[in-house]
Design a protein around this motif. Structure first.
Motif, PDB file in Angstrom:
ATOM      1  N   HIS A 247       0.847  -1.186   0.000  1.00 24.26           N
ATOM      2  CA  HIS A 247       0.000   0.000   0.000  1.00 24.26           C
ATOM      3  C   HIS A 247       0.890   1.247   0.000  1.00 24.26           C
ATOM      4  O   HIS A 247       1.817   1.371   0.804  1.00 24.26           O
ATOM      5  CB  HIS A 247      -0.904   0.005   1.237  1.00 24.26           C
ATOM      6  CG  HIS A 247      -2.044   0.958   1.156  1.00 24.26           C
ATOM      7  ND1 HIS A 247      -1.883   2.326   1.360  1.00 24.26           N
ATOM      8  CD2 HIS A 247      -3.367   0.769   0.892  1.00 24.26           C
ATOM      9  CE1 HIS A 247      -3.051   2.920   1.229  1.00 24.26           C
ATOM     10  NE2 HIS A 247      -3.975   2.008   0.949  1.00 24.26           N
ATOM     11  N   GLN A 248       0.608   2.186  -0.904  1.00 25.27           N
ATOM     12  CA  GLN A 248       1.469   3.353  -1.062  1.00 25.27           C
ATOM     13  C   GLN A 248       1.490   4.251   0.163  1.00 25.27           C
ATOM     14  O   GLN A 248       2.511   4.874   0.462  1.00 25.27           O
ATOM     15  CB  GLN A 248       1.032   4.161  -2.291  1.00 25.27           C
ATOM     16  CG  GLN A 248       1.312   3.456  -3.611  1.00 25.27           C
ATOM     17  CD  GLN A 248       0.940   4.310  -4.806  1.00 25.27           C
ATOM     18  OE1 GLN A 248       0.245   5.310  -4.671  1.00 25.27           O
ATOM     19  NE2 GLN A 248       1.407   3.918  -5.979  1.00 25.27           N
ATOM     20  N   GLU A 249       0.374   4.324   0.888  1.00 24.54           N
ATOM     21  CA  GLU A 249       0.314   5.216   2.047  1.00 24.54           C
ATOM     22  C   GLU A 249       0.667   4.504   3.350  1.00 24.54           C
ATOM     23  O   GLU A 249       1.541   4.936   4.092  1.00 24.54           O
ATOM     24  CB  GLU A 249      -1.080   5.840   2.140  1.00 24.54           C
ATOM     25  CG  GLU A 249      -1.428   6.739   0.959  1.00 24.54           C
ATOM     26  CD  GLU A 249      -2.827   7.307   1.054  1.00 24.54           C
ATOM     27  OE1 GLU A 249      -3.535   6.990   2.046  1.00 24.54           O
ATOM     28  OE2 GLU A 249      -3.229   8.055   0.141  1.00 24.54           O
ATOM     29  N   SER A 250       0.001   3.402   3.635  1.00 24.77           N
ATOM     30  CA  SER A 250       0.235   2.704   4.902  1.00 24.77           C
ATOM     31  C   SER A 250       1.498   1.851   4.886  1.00 24.77           C
ATOM     32  O   SER A 250       2.002   1.475   5.946  1.00 24.77           O
ATOM     33  CB  SER A 250      -0.964   1.809   5.231  1.00 24.77           C
ATOM     34  OG  SER A 250      -1.044   0.728   4.309  1.00 24.77           O
ATOM     35  N   LYS A 251       1.986   1.532   3.698  1.00 22.85           N
ATOM     36  CA  LYS A 251       3.166   0.680   3.513  1.00 22.85           C
ATOM     37  C   LYS A 251       2.931  -0.763   3.951  1.00 22.85           C
ATOM     38  O   LYS A 251       3.874  -1.538   4.106  1.00 22.85           O
ATOM     39  CB  LYS A 251       4.389   1.255   4.257  1.00 22.85           C
ATOM     40  CG  LYS A 251       4.765   2.675   3.830  1.00 22.85           C
ATOM     41  CD  LYS A 251       5.043   2.760   2.341  1.00 22.85           C
ATOM     42  CE  LYS A 251       5.410   4.176   1.905  1.00 22.85           C
ATOM     43  NZ  LYS A 251       5.613   4.285   0.438  1.00 22.85           N
ATOM     44  N   GLU A 252       1.670  -1.126   4.155  1.00 20.36           N
ATOM     45  CA  GLU A 252       1.342  -2.504   4.499  1.00 20.36           C
ATOM     46  C   GLU A 252       1.465  -3.391   3.254  1.00 20.36           C
ATOM     47  O   GLU A 252       1.260  -2.930   2.128  1.00 20.36           O
ATOM     48  CB  GLU A 252      -0.069  -2.603   5.054  1.00 20.36           C
ATOM     49  CG  GLU A 252      -0.258  -1.943   6.399  1.00 20.36           C
ATOM     50  CD  GLU A 252      -1.696  -2.075   6.878  1.00 20.36           C
ATOM     51  OE1 GLU A 252      -1.970  -2.963   7.695  1.00 20.36           O
ATOM     52  OE2 GLU A 252      -2.536  -1.289   6.395  1.00 20.36           O
ATOM     53  N   TRP A 253       1.782  -4.677   3.503  1.00 16.94           N
ATOM     54  CA  TRP A 253       1.947  -5.621   2.398  1.00 16.94           C
ATOM     55  C   TRP A 253       0.729  -6.542   2.295  1.00 16.94           C
ATOM     56  O   TRP A 253       0.143  -6.939   3.302  1.00 16.94           O
ATOM     57  CB  TRP A 253       3.202  -6.462   2.614  1.00 16.94           C
ATOM     58  CG  TRP A 253       4.481  -5.681   2.488  1.00 16.94           C
ATOM     59  CD1 TRP A 253       5.162  -5.065   3.495  1.00 16.94           C
ATOM     60  CD2 TRP A 253       5.204  -5.418   1.284  1.00 16.94           C
ATOM     61  NE1 TRP A 253       6.283  -4.435   3.006  1.00 16.94           N
ATOM     62  CE2 TRP A 253       6.341  -4.638   1.640  1.00 16.94           C
ATOM     63  CE3 TRP A 253       5.031  -5.758  -0.060  1.00 16.94           C
ATOM     64  CZ2 TRP A 253       7.278  -4.200   0.713  1.00 16.94           C
ATOM     65  CZ3 TRP A 253       5.968  -5.328  -0.988  1.00 16.94           C
ATOM     66  CH2 TRP A 253       7.070  -4.566  -0.600  1.00 16.94           C
ATOM     67  N   PHE A 254       0.381  -6.888   1.052  1.00 16.72           N
ATOM     68  CA  PHE A 254      -0.753  -7.764   0.788  1.00 16.72           C
ATOM     69  C   PHE A 254      -0.363  -8.791  -0.279  1.00 16.72           C
ATOM     70  O   PHE A 254       0.500  -8.533  -1.118  1.00 16.72           O
ATOM     71  CB  PHE A 254      -1.965  -6.964   0.298  1.00 16.72           C
ATOM     72  CG  PHE A 254      -2.497  -5.984   1.308  1.00 16.72           C
ATOM     73  CD1 PHE A 254      -3.531  -6.352   2.158  1.00 16.72           C
ATOM     74  CD2 PHE A 254      -1.968  -4.700   1.406  1.00 16.72           C
ATOM     75  CE1 PHE A 254      -4.034  -5.455   3.091  1.00 16.72           C
ATOM     76  CE2 PHE A 254      -2.457  -3.797   2.335  1.00 16.72           C
ATOM     77  CZ  PHE A 254      -3.495  -4.174   3.177  1.00 16.72           C
ATOM     78  N   VAL A 255      -1.045  -9.934  -0.238  1.00 17.38           N
ATOM     79  CA  VAL A 255      -0.826 -10.991  -1.227  1.00 17.38           C
ATOM     80  C   VAL A 255      -2.138 -11.265  -1.947  1.00 17.38           C
ATOM     81  O   VAL A 255      -3.195 -11.362  -1.319  1.00 17.38           O
ATOM     82  CB  VAL A 255      -0.331 -12.296  -0.569  1.00 17.38           C
ATOM     83  CG1 VAL A 255      -0.266 -13.426  -1.599  1.00 17.38           C
ATOM     84  CG2 VAL A 255       1.040 -12.086   0.056  1.00 17.38           C
TER      85      VAL A 255
END
Length: 307
Positions: A247-255
């Protein structure tokens, strides 16, 4: 280790056709024209399932003169993790061998096997199982070979009973069995995701693409581990794709997971776009390190020797 200067790629015509969508995706990740032949190389090997091809199939061959020597790394068969390594995992081999014998004796499977043998003209005493029959059905369909009408008539039954036999051999509730079958491969995939998401990994060391050539018998236990197995034999040229997003803002990763072109919701994930930590939690139930894999594979043998 080998050095190669001339590369010759050969593959069946249906292979190129069935892999149109994945091929275009992966080729886009290889921007330089001189690299595009590697895309073809990787695709040709990927869908070659565990098939018994008993007749000539139409093929396409392409030759490339490489600009310089290419190093091909080889290793011992004991280190192979891209398929269930029955030859080098004693516990897995013994467990599945006994279950396969028991599966064939199950009333429904046994009755249907005799029915197919009689219909196709195979002696009842011949050691033919539904895996062998399915390989021949698939070879006829995929490679446009001369079809056996009797075999074609039983195609649906053969596939279903092959799945039933495989599920009896590698039971979904048997965590250790799945760990021994694909645990080292899941450990490898887990490491790829963690490395890509690690902020300390230099940008130049992060790969855009990992591409592995596996087998249908590898896909099935992986699908079981992820909770997305549809109880159907993986079709020819099936692919399992894991895409990693940040995520560009939160920097969280997703699959995001795809199987045979369809979005999937893995076990333990709230949605198709799964938080990386939840996805890794699901994988961690079955992923095993080389050390634990060795322990699992040798424990029954060690106990037997101790007795």
């Amino acid at each position: 280790m080998y050095q190669v200067r001339v590369l010759v790629l050969c593959g069946a015509h249906p292979l190129y056709t069935n892999w149109t969508a994945p091929r275009s995706t992966f080729t886009s990740l290889l921007p330089r024209a001189k690299d595009r032949h590697w895309s073809l190389l990787l695709h040709q090997g990927l869908p070659l399932n565990n098939m018994a091809i008993f007749a000539k199939a139409p093929t396409t061959c392409v030759s490339f003169l490489l600009p310089g020597p290419v190093i091909i790394q080889t290793d011992e068969a004991s280190s192979e993790v891209l398929y269930p390594n029955y030859q080098n995992c004693w516990s897995l081999r013994e467990k599945t061998r006994g279950r396969k014998k028991a599966a064939i004796l199950q009333p429904g499977i046994s009755k249907d096997l005799e029915k197919v043998k009689a219909g196709v003209g195979i002696n009842s005493s011949d050691e033919v199982d539904f895996f062998v029959l399915l390989d021949n059905v698939a070879a006829e369909q995929v490679h446009s070979l001369l079809s056996c009408p009797a075999l074609k008539r039983f195609a649906q039954m053969i596939e279903q009973r092959a799945v039933d036999t495989a599920l009896y051999m590698l039971q979904e509730e048997d965590r250790e069995g799945i760990q021994m079958a694909v645990g080292p491969f899941l450990h490898l995939l887990e490491g790829n995701l963690l490395k890509a998401a690690d902020p300390t990994t230099p940008s130049g060391k992060t790969r855009k693409l990992y591409l592995y050539a596996t087998h249908d018998v590898t896909l099935m236990p992986i699908l079981m581990a992820l909770g997305i197995f549809d109880h159907k034999w993986p079709p020819f040229a099936a692919d399992l794709t894991m895409e990693l997003y940040q995520h560009q803002e939160s920097k969280e990763w997703f699959v995001q997971l795809y199987y045979h072109g369809e979005e999937q919701v893995p076990r333990g994930c709230p949605d198709k776009l799964c938080p990386l930590d939840k996805f890794l939690n699901t994988m961690s139930l079955y992923a095993v390190s080389p050390e634990k894999y060795h322990m699992l594979c040798s424990q029954a043998q060690t106990m037997e020797l101790g007795e």
